[in-house]
Design an enzyme around this catalytic site. Sequence first.
Site, mmCIF file in Angstrom:
data_model
loop_
_atom_site.group_PDB
_atom_site.id
_atom_site.type_symbol
_atom_site.label_atom_id
_atom_site.label_comp_id
_atom_site.label_asym_id
_atom_site.label_seq_id
_atom_site.Cartn_x
_atom_site.Cartn_y
_atom_site.Cartn_z
ATOM 1 N N SER A 1 0.795 -1.238 0.000
ATOM 2 C CA SER A 1 0.000 0.000 0.000
ATOM 3 C C SER A 1 0.827 1.287 0.000
ATOM 4 O O SER A 1 0.282 2.359 -0.252
ATOM 5 C CB SER A 1 -0.942 0.026 1.189
ATOM 6 O OG SER A 1 -2.028 -0.824 0.946
ATOM 7 N N LYS B 1 0.569 3.306 -3.008
ATOM 8 C CA LYS B 1 -0.605 4.167 -3.248
ATOM 9 C C LYS B 1 -0.227 5.646 -3.182
ATOM 10 O O LYS B 1 -0.806 6.478 -3.870
ATOM 11 C CB LYS B 1 -1.704 3.866 -2.214
ATOM 12 C CG LYS B 1 -2.305 2.471 -2.374
ATOM 13 C CD LYS B 1 -3.187 2.112 -1.185
ATOM 14 C CE LYS B 1 -3.831 0.741 -1.328
ATOM 15 N NZ LYS B 1 -4.556 0.325 -0.116
ATOM 16 N N TYR C 1 -2.079 -2.812 -11.021
ATOM 17 C CA TYR C 1 -2.134 -2.538 -9.579
ATOM 18 C C TYR C 1 -1.283 -3.561 -8.802
ATOM 19 O O TYR C 1 -0.559 -3.189 -7.876
ATOM 20 C CB TYR C 1 -3.599 -2.569 -9.121
ATOM 21 C CG TYR C 1 -3.786 -2.443 -7.630
ATOM 22 C CD1 TYR C 1 -3.682 -1.199 -7.002
ATOM 23 C CD2 TYR C 1 -4.053 -3.559 -6.840
ATOM 24 C CE1 TYR C 1 -3.846 -1.079 -5.626
ATOM 25 C CE2 TYR C 1 -4.217 -3.446 -5.464
ATOM 26 C CZ TYR C 1 -4.114 -2.210 -4.871
ATOM 27 O OH TYR C 1 -4.270 -2.093 -3.503
ATOM 28 N N TYR D 1 -4.633 3.515 7.815
ATOM 29 C CA TYR D 1 -6.008 3.000 7.738
ATOM 30 C C TYR D 1 -6.838 3.392 8.943
ATOM 31 O O TYR D 1 -6.720 4.500 9.438
ATOM 32 C CB TYR D 1 -6.005 1.478 7.522
ATOM 33 C CG TYR D 1 -5.280 1.170 6.260
ATOM 34 C CD1 TYR D 1 -5.822 1.539 5.039
ATOM 35 C CD2 TYR D 1 -4.023 0.609 6.277
ATOM 36 C CE1 TYR D 1 -5.144 1.337 3.870
ATOM 37 C CE2 TYR D 1 -3.339 0.390 5.097
ATOM 38 C CZ TYR D 1 -3.906 0.767 3.908
ATOM 39 O OH TYR D 1 -3.233 0.577 2.756
ATOM 40 N N VAL E 1 0.915 -4.033 3.696
ATOM 41 C CA VAL E 1 0.749 -5.353 4.330
ATOM 42 C C VAL E 1 1.983 -6.245 4.254
ATOM 43 O O VAL E 1 2.014 -7.305 4.875
ATOM 44 C CB VAL E 1 -0.456 -6.171 3.784
ATOM 45 C CG1 VAL E 1 -1.764 -5.663 4.318
ATOM 46 C CG2 VAL E 1 -0.438 -6.268 2.289
HETATM 47 O O1 DON Z 1 -4.482 -4.469 -2.457
HETATM 48 C C1 DON Z 1 -4.042 -5.077 -1.482
HETATM 49 O O2 DON Z 1 -4.778 -5.644 -0.690
HETATM 50 C C2 DON Z 1 -2.541 -5.080 -1.254
HETATM 51 N N1 DON Z 1 -1.829 -5.150 -2.492
HETATM 52 C C3 DON Z 1 -2.120 -3.839 -0.526
HETATM 53 C C4 DON Z 1 -2.875 -3.622 0.767
HETATM 54 C C5 DON Z 1 -2.047 -3.038 1.837
HETATM 55 O O3 DON Z 1 -0.851 -2.988 1.786
HETATM 56 C C6 DON Z 1 -2.783 -2.573 3.033
HETATM 57 N N2 DON Z 1 -1.839 -2.172 4.053
HETATM 58 N N3 DON Z 1 -1.766 -2.083 5.170
#
Ligand code: DON
Length: 309
Positions: A65, A68, A193, A245, A263
């Site tokens: 994330s 992003k 993505y 978040y 994550v």
């Molecule tokens: O889209 C997703 O679920 C993952 N590629 C990224 C989500 C993420 O890193 C949330 N972070 N805390």
Amino acid sequence: MYCQTSAELETFLLRAQKVTTEGEVAHYIPALKNVDKNTLAMSIYHGQNQCFTVGNTEHTFTLQSISKVLALALALMDHGQEVVFSKVGMEPTGDPFNSIAKLESTKTARPLNPMINAGALVVTSLIKGAGLQEKIGRLLSFVHEMTSAPERKYDEAVAMSEYHTAHLNRSLAYFLKQHKVIEDDIEELLELYCYQCAIEVTCYDLARIGAIFAREGQDPESGRTILPAHIARICKTFMVTCGMYNASGEFAIKVGIPAKSGVSGAIMASVPEWGGIGIFGPALDEKGNSIAGIHLLEMLSSNYELHIF
Ligand code: DON
């Protein structure tokens, strides 16, 4: 760049290391399970060219994330604020990062912000380029420019592991296509993505990226403008309001540093006028943030008075 170690930072790391046992590595992307949850590393990029590093900093890991923030900066440079914020909002949700709940209850189906998955998918769809390869190439070049590391690549296994299991992100994207917030081919968008999220970095890279945001978009060493100051400011503001978040409010009170988690267990933090911090600690808390990473940032914030409020 030569990075020094520091006895004080080692002490913080050892203290934070203890909580890694209380977290869990991400399981919903199968390839992210293959990592030792006790790993912990941190780099700090301070001022113009001072670097400190502690722990297992040789590890590479994926942005997840954190990408992003970088995709948002690119989309803003490509289209300007008016276009981007006509498709994605500016408000925190208080929901988990992959929640679908508010999309249906929001009148225009416009995702509430670019840091939740729904909003990030919209932002990625705005990156300019002739096709998938050109768009991912632009993202890789942007990361290369920010980190000044020799070559940038993505982790193909992590990207494909996510692509084949991204049922929730697929649902979000198709919902947004139905409501005309996304116009792209959804499978191609998901591929882009997943590649974006799988870009490989080190803690040092994250610290350097954090330092660029901290200096209003300027490279700390050369002074070159990598991104306009107003875009760096927008990104840092989202990091404060939505970067961790549905833990962003508590984090803003306890730590008070613009930060973005992923994550994979990564955190990129940006302390205005001071520098950047990159952390890798794959054991996550229940909200998907690095459990030891948050502990480390709490210690840094209180010991070095980094709270911005
Ligand atoms: O889209 C997703 O679920 C993952 N590629 C990224 C989500 C993420 O890193 C949330 N972070 N805390």
